[in-house]
Design a protein around this motif. Structure first.
Motif, PDB file in Angstrom:
ATOM      1  N   PHE A  40     -10.026  -2.239  -3.285  1.00 12.04           N
ATOM      2  CA  PHE A  40      -9.626  -3.450  -2.560  1.00 12.04           C
ATOM      3  C   PHE A  40      -9.015  -3.092  -1.200  1.00 12.04           C
ATOM      4  O   PHE A  40      -9.210  -3.801  -0.216  1.00 12.04           O
ATOM      5  CB  PHE A  40      -8.629  -4.262  -3.387  1.00 12.04           C
ATOM      6  N   SER A  41      -8.280  -1.986  -1.156  1.00 12.35           N
ATOM      7  CA  SER A  41      -7.681  -1.538   0.108  1.00 12.35           C
ATOM      8  C   SER A  41      -8.760  -1.167   1.116  1.00 12.35           C
ATOM      9  O   SER A  41      -8.690  -1.536   2.292  1.00 12.35           O
ATOM     10  CB  SER A  41      -6.770  -0.325  -0.144  1.00 12.35           C
ATOM     11  N   LEU A  44     -10.536  -4.273   2.310  1.00  8.88           N
ATOM     12  CA  LEU A  44      -9.713  -5.014   3.266  1.00  8.88           C
ATOM     13  C   LEU A  44      -9.915  -4.464   4.673  1.00  8.88           C
ATOM     14  O   LEU A  44     -10.069  -5.229   5.635  1.00  8.88           O
ATOM     15  CB  LEU A  44      -8.234  -4.920   2.883  1.00  8.88           C
ATOM     16  N   LEU A  87      -1.992  -7.059   0.148  1.00  4.28           N
ATOM     17  CA  LEU A  87      -3.150  -7.026   1.034  1.00  4.28           C
ATOM     18  C   LEU A  87      -2.862  -7.772   2.337  1.00  4.28           C
ATOM     19  O   LEU A  87      -3.287  -7.334   3.418  1.00  4.28           O
ATOM     20  CB  LEU A  87      -4.364  -7.651   0.331  1.00  4.28           C
ATOM     21  N   ILE A 133      -3.585   1.218   2.080  1.00  4.55           N
ATOM     22  CA  ILE A 133      -4.372   0.346   2.971  1.00  4.55           C
ATOM     23  C   ILE A 133      -4.458   0.945   4.366  1.00  4.55           C
ATOM     24  O   ILE A 133      -5.534   0.996   4.975  1.00  4.55           O
ATOM     25  CB  ILE A 133      -3.725  -1.058   3.039  1.00  4.55           C
TER      26      ILE A 133
END
Length: 216
Positions: A40-41, A44, A87, A133
């Motif tokens: 997900f990082s 993003l 996020l 991230i």
């Protein structure tokens, strides 16, 4: 492997991890779940570079961060501030980092402040999450640097666990680099709202399953 396929892998591993968290099961479920957040990082960061409207991107994350947190307050669940908040802050930090209008000192202060808030108010993955991230964004498409930086971050987690407040099992997140490094730069199917809605929906499903199990 397209970004769509990557996200599918991410939500499947997340569901398995949260099944372990909410309902229980063997530790292997928790290990499998470690690959979700890095995916997900990474996604993003790709979203930041490809988005046509940054304000709408921020808006979507903010909306679903709030919506996803409501069930935790209603049912008094022992959950951290959900992953959308992490996020969201990560996206803001990426924007600050790449801005040419903000002086370096102000960047350091703003980024440091956001990292502090994420850790202070128990954002999911906290400081570790924000740093994950950021490193995927800074070293974008540079596999060796991503590997070294992410490995270093996970080693720090083991050496100074009190700062990151995460279990050593997080080291298994390194396995996420296998699908991430298979990314072909293509978006794939456009189902972005499915991924946003899936997060709060899957918690409701898991809590429903737990309720049934506890009752019967």
């Amino acid at each position: 492997m397209s970004l769509f396929v990557l996200k599918i892998i991410g939500i499947i591993s997340m569901f398995i991890d949260h099944y372990h968290f909410v309902i229980g099961g063997p530790e292997i479920l928790n290990i499998i779940g470690r690959i979700a957040f890095p995916i997900f990082s990474f996604s993003l960061g790709e979203g930041y570079f490809y988005t046509g409207n940054f304000k709408k991107y921020i808006g979507r994350l903010s909306f679903f961060a709030i919506i996803s947190q409501i069930p935790a307050y209603i049912f008094k669940l022992d959950y951290p501030m959900n992953i959308f908040f992490t996020l969201l802050f990560g996206l803001i930090i990426i924007k600050i980092f790449y801005s040419r209008k903000i002086p370096l000192l102000i960047k350091v202060i703003l980024i440091g402040g956001l990292v502090y808030v994420a850790e202070k108010y128990n954002f999911d993955y906290g400081m570790y999450g924000i740093l994950t991230i950021v490193l995927f964004s800074i070293f974008r498409r540079k596999k060796i640097l991503i590997f070294c930086a992410f490995l270093g971050l996970n080693i720090l987690l083991i050496l100074i666990p009190d700062i990151f407040n995460l279990a050593k099992i997080q080291m298994y997140s390194m396995l996420s680099l296998i699908p991430i490094f298979s990314y072909n730069g293509k978006k794939g199917k456009n189902m972005k709202y499915f991924f946003y809605v899936f997060y709060p929906a899957h918690f409701l499903v898991l809590e429903g399953i737990k309720y049934i199990i506890d009752k019967f």
